[in-house]
Design an enzyme around this catalytic site. Sequence first.
Site, mmCIF file in Angstrom:
data_model
loop_
_atom_site.group_PDB
_atom_site.id
_atom_site.type_symbol
_atom_site.label_atom_id
_atom_site.label_comp_id
_atom_site.label_asym_id
_atom_site.label_seq_id
_atom_site.Cartn_x
_atom_site.Cartn_y
_atom_site.Cartn_z
ATOM 1 N N HIS A 260 0.834 -1.203 0.000
ATOM 2 C CA HIS A 260 0.000 0.000 0.000
ATOM 3 C C HIS A 260 0.863 1.245 0.000
ATOM 4 O O HIS A 260 0.535 2.241 -0.656
ATOM 5 C CB HIS A 260 -0.939 -0.008 1.205
ATOM 6 C CG HIS A 260 -2.117 0.903 1.052
ATOM 7 N ND1 HIS A 260 -2.226 2.089 1.736
ATOM 8 C CD2 HIS A 260 -3.235 0.807 0.275
ATOM 9 C CE1 HIS A 260 -3.362 2.680 1.408
ATOM 10 N NE2 HIS A 260 -3.986 1.942 0.515
ATOM 11 N N CYS A 261 1.986 1.188 0.701
ATOM 12 C CA CYS A 261 2.881 2.343 0.793
ATOM 13 C C CYS A 261 3.464 2.745 -0.556
ATOM 14 O O CYS A 261 3.803 3.911 -0.753
ATOM 15 C CB CYS A 261 4.029 2.044 1.748
ATOM 16 S SG CYS A 261 3.557 1.672 3.443
ATOM 17 N N ILE A 262 3.611 1.799 -1.480
ATOM 18 C CA ILE A 262 4.292 2.109 -2.738
ATOM 19 C C ILE A 262 3.321 2.284 -3.903
ATOM 20 O O ILE A 262 3.756 2.418 -5.045
ATOM 21 C CB ILE A 262 5.346 1.047 -3.095
ATOM 22 C CG1 ILE A 262 4.695 -0.291 -3.444
ATOM 23 C CG2 ILE A 262 6.358 0.899 -1.973
ATOM 24 C CD1 ILE A 262 5.661 -1.281 -4.100
#
Length: 341
Positions: free
Chosen positions: A333-335
Site C-alpha cells: 500500500h505504501c508504494i
Amino acid sequence: MSGETISVPAEWARQKAIWTAWPADPGEWNGDLATPRADVAALVRALADGNTVRLLVNGAEAEASARAALAGAAEIVPARYGDIWLRDTGPIFARRSDRAGTSEKIALRFATNSWGGKFDLPDDATVGDEIARLAGTPVRRFDFVLEGGAIDHDGEGTVLTTRQTTLNPNRNGWTRPEAEAALATALGAKKIIWIDEGLANDHTDGHIDNIARFAAPGVVVCQAPAGDDDPNAATLDAIAATLEAATDASGAKLNVVRVPGVGRYRNAIGEISPASHMNFIIANGVVVVPVYGTASEDAALGALREVFRGRRVIGVPSRGLLGFGDAGGGSFHCITQQEPA
C-alpha cells in the site's frame, strides 16, 4: 471554493490505473536493489490481470531493469522521484463537484516534510505533480502536510487516521479541531475516527494503512495479536476497541473484523519491524496482501478472503520492501496510489 464538494472514492471503487515505482537508488536500499525489486515485480504481476499498472522508473538503469523484469505486465513511465513511497508522495485522486452539476477528477496535492524531517530526498516533493500531469488531471493544492498512508477512506465521508501521525508536532502542529477542519475542506471528510497509535518502530509515526483499513462501507479490518510475544499486542487490542466503539459518517456502528497479525517479526539485522498484513492494496478483481513467511499468514489470508469475497486475495512476499535500518519500512500500500476510473 464555495459551492463545491470534494470526495475521495473508496479504494474498492473501479480503478483506471495503479501507479507505483521501481527502486532506483542503491543508497536508499543498503546497496541492494535486487531484493526490493523482486517484491515490486511480484506485486505488479499479481495486479496485471485486470489492472493497468503504471510503473515509474528513474534513470536509464532503472528503466532497462524494469523493462527486462516486467515487459508486458506494466506500462513503464520515466519520471523523477526520491524513493518509491508513492502513497505518501503521490497525489490523492478525488472528484470535485459543483452546484451546476459539473464533476471532474482532480489530484489533491499536499506539502511534504519528509515524514517529519526523517527522510529528505530529491524529487519527493514534486513527483505528485508529475503523476498528476501524466494522468492528465488538474491539481488542487493545499499548503499543509499530509501523507496518503496517514488516512483511509470509506468513500462516504468517513476517514480513519491516527493521533500519532496527524496530530504529531513534527507534521503541522495541529489540534484535533484544526485537523478535522482541514480534512473536511481537503477531502470532504464528514467524520474522523481517531486511533491513538500505530505499530512499534514505524518510520512514519503510525500510519493508519499499516493497522486498520476499510474493506467496504461500514466494514473495517484490523489485526489481532499473534502469539504471546507479539510486541504490538496491547496496541492491536486498543485499536480494535476504539473501532468497535466508533460510528461512521452515517452514525452506524462499524463491523470490525480482526485478522491474525504478523506477530514478532525481526528483520535481517534483528530489529523488531512493523510488518503488517494490513498494508494490502485493493485493486480491480484482486487484493494483494504482504506476507512475511510467518506462521499466521495462512490464517490471515483466509480471514481476508472471507472479507473480500468478490476479489481474489493473493499473498505476496514483502520482506525486501520492509527492509532494515533506514532502508525500506513499508509494503504494497505504501508504494502504490490508485487512480479511480
